[in-house]
Design an enzyme around this catalytic site. Structure first.
Site, mmCIF file in Angstrom:
data_model
loop_
_atom_site.group_PDB
_atom_site.id
_atom_site.type_symbol
_atom_site.label_atom_id
_atom_site.label_comp_id
_atom_site.label_asym_id
_atom_site.label_seq_id
_atom_site.Cartn_x
_atom_site.Cartn_y
_atom_site.Cartn_z
ATOM 1 N N SER A 270 0.996 -1.193 0.077
ATOM 2 C CA SER A 270 -0.081 0.175 -0.052
ATOM 3 C C SER A 270 0.754 1.183 0.043
ATOM 4 O O SER A 270 1.885 1.194 -0.822
ATOM 5 C CB SER A 270 -0.985 -0.166 1.305
ATOM 6 O OG SER A 270 -1.886 1.117 1.204
ATOM 7 N N ASP B 190 -6.347 -0.973 -10.074
ATOM 8 C CA ASP B 190 -5.247 -0.272 -9.317
ATOM 9 C C ASP B 190 -4.503 0.802 -10.135
ATOM 10 O O ASP B 190 -3.670 1.465 -9.623
ATOM 11 C CB ASP B 190 -4.374 -1.108 -8.771
ATOM 12 C CG ASP B 190 -4.836 -1.512 -7.213
ATOM 13 O OD1 ASP B 190 -5.881 -1.444 -7.034
ATOM 14 O OD2 ASP B 190 -3.841 -2.364 -6.609
ATOM 15 N N HIS C 15 -8.587 -4.768 -0.037
ATOM 16 C CA HIS C 15 -7.151 -4.212 0.121
ATOM 17 C C HIS C 15 -6.348 -4.462 1.300
ATOM 18 O O HIS C 15 -5.281 -4.765 1.208
ATOM 19 C CB HIS C 15 -7.360 -2.540 -0.092
ATOM 20 C CG HIS C 15 -6.025 -1.833 0.079
ATOM 21 N ND1 HIS C 15 -5.203 -1.565 -0.698
ATOM 22 C CD2 HIS C 15 -5.346 -1.191 1.213
ATOM 23 C CE1 HIS C 15 -4.165 -1.023 -0.540
ATOM 24 N NE2 HIS C 15 -4.218 -0.683 0.855
#
Ligand SMILES: *[C@@H]1O[C@H](CO)[C@@H](O)[C@H](O)[C@H]1NC(C)=O
Ligand SMILES: *[C@@H]1O[C@H](CO)[C@@H](O)[C@H](O)[C@H]1NC(C)=O
Ligand SMILES: *[C@@H]1O[C@H](CO)[C@@H](O)[C@H](O)[C@H]1NC(C)=O
Length: 265
Positions: A94, A217, A246
């Site tokens: 992330s 994404d 996620h």
């Protein structure tokens, strides 16, 4: 007896020397220990791997602006790299994947073999701000640029550093001190051609870039920091998985087996 000794020696050396150390940089609002599921996949697949979970900027501190995170994490992982004469692998999850990219662009002495970017906002974020709701007054994401594209928020909040509002590129170029800079966009007010060449050269020290994400994404990535060169060299590897929430990327075995494990040798 000699044969037994040989086998013993062989198994010891294969455990200690086969697998490069792995550094894992967690994501926004995570605790480093949230990455233990990924660490245990690695240990099961490659016993003896020395794994470093970066324990900086956890939970609310993950909102620290990214250049500050870049310099502190660099200082923490440099000794790990220096201890690994054959190099290391690094996985950034992330926001941690974007921070890691900036680290690799700014470190001229890193020895990263595979850089694995796991569901990272490499081209920034626009839209879903539900995770910010507790921290910001209610404001529509369409209007957040008014706050984020200011010197104040750029120096206060990581998310502002990679907010990429397609309707306000001019303000992004003028105020954003991070994403347009690590992307070496010449439209950025902070563009510096010397830095661009240096960042690209540093980044190209990696042997593999593994981009793992979902179908939404953001497949388009700027070419200015060396992606094209990596691709031509056969060093760019992309994996797309649909239906992974996620927060589940680092704990999904299929993602590990298909897209991560092959690059951790
Ligand atoms: C793992 O790596 C760290 C950082 O390089 C080092 O300090 C530590 O001694 C290593 N652990 C083992 C068991 O080799
Ligand atoms: C700015 O960057 C773009 C995209 O990389 C490139 O096409 C263009 O030639 C550059 N402009 C200047 C003035 O360098
Ligand atoms: C441009 O970047 C280089 C290398 O990072 C730096 O030494 C130089 O001071 C920068 N120039 C300006 C005008 O910021």
């Amino acid at each position: 007896m000699a044969k037994l000794h040989f086998l013993l020696l062989f198994s010891l050396t294969s455990v200690s020397f086969c697998y490069k150390p792995v550094i894992i940089v967690h994501g926004i609002l995570d605790h480093a220990s949230d990455m233990e599921d990924l660490a245990s996949f690695i240990t099961q697949a490659h016993p003896g791997t020395n794994i470093t979970l970066v324990k900086l900027f956890q939970e609310l501190e993950s909102f620290t602006p990214l250049w500050r995170q870049v310099s502190a994490i660099t200082a923490t992982i440099r000794p790990v790299m220096q201890n690994a004469k054959d190099g290391v692998h690094i996985i950034g999850f992330s926001q941690g994947g974007l921070t890691t990219r900036a680290i690799l662009e700014t470190m001229d002495d890193h020895n990263v073999d595979s850089f694995i970017s796991l569901s990272s906002p490499q081209m920034g974020q626009y839209g879903d701000t539900s995770f910010l709701r507790p921290f910001l007054p209610s404001i529509a994401y369409k209007d957040i640029y008014i706050l984020f594209y200011t010197a104040y928020f750029q120096n206060k909040l990581s998310v502002a550093n990679y907010w990429n509002d397609p309707f306000h590129e001019d303000l992004n170029n003028e105020y954003n001190i991070f994403l347009p800079v690590v992307n070496s966009l010449n439209s950025s007010k902070f563009f510096n051609v010397t830095a661009k060449e240096q960042y690209k050269k540093n980044f190209l020290r990696i042997n593999n870039l593994v981009l793992i994400g979902g179908p939404d994404d953001g497949v388009y990535l700027e070419d200015t920091f060396g992606l094209h060169s990596l691709d031509e060299r056969g060093s760019l590897h992309r994996y797309t998985f649909s239906g992974v929430h996620h927060t589940h990327w680092h704990g999904t075995k299929k993602v590990f087996v298909e897209a991560i494990e092959p690059w951790l040798t």
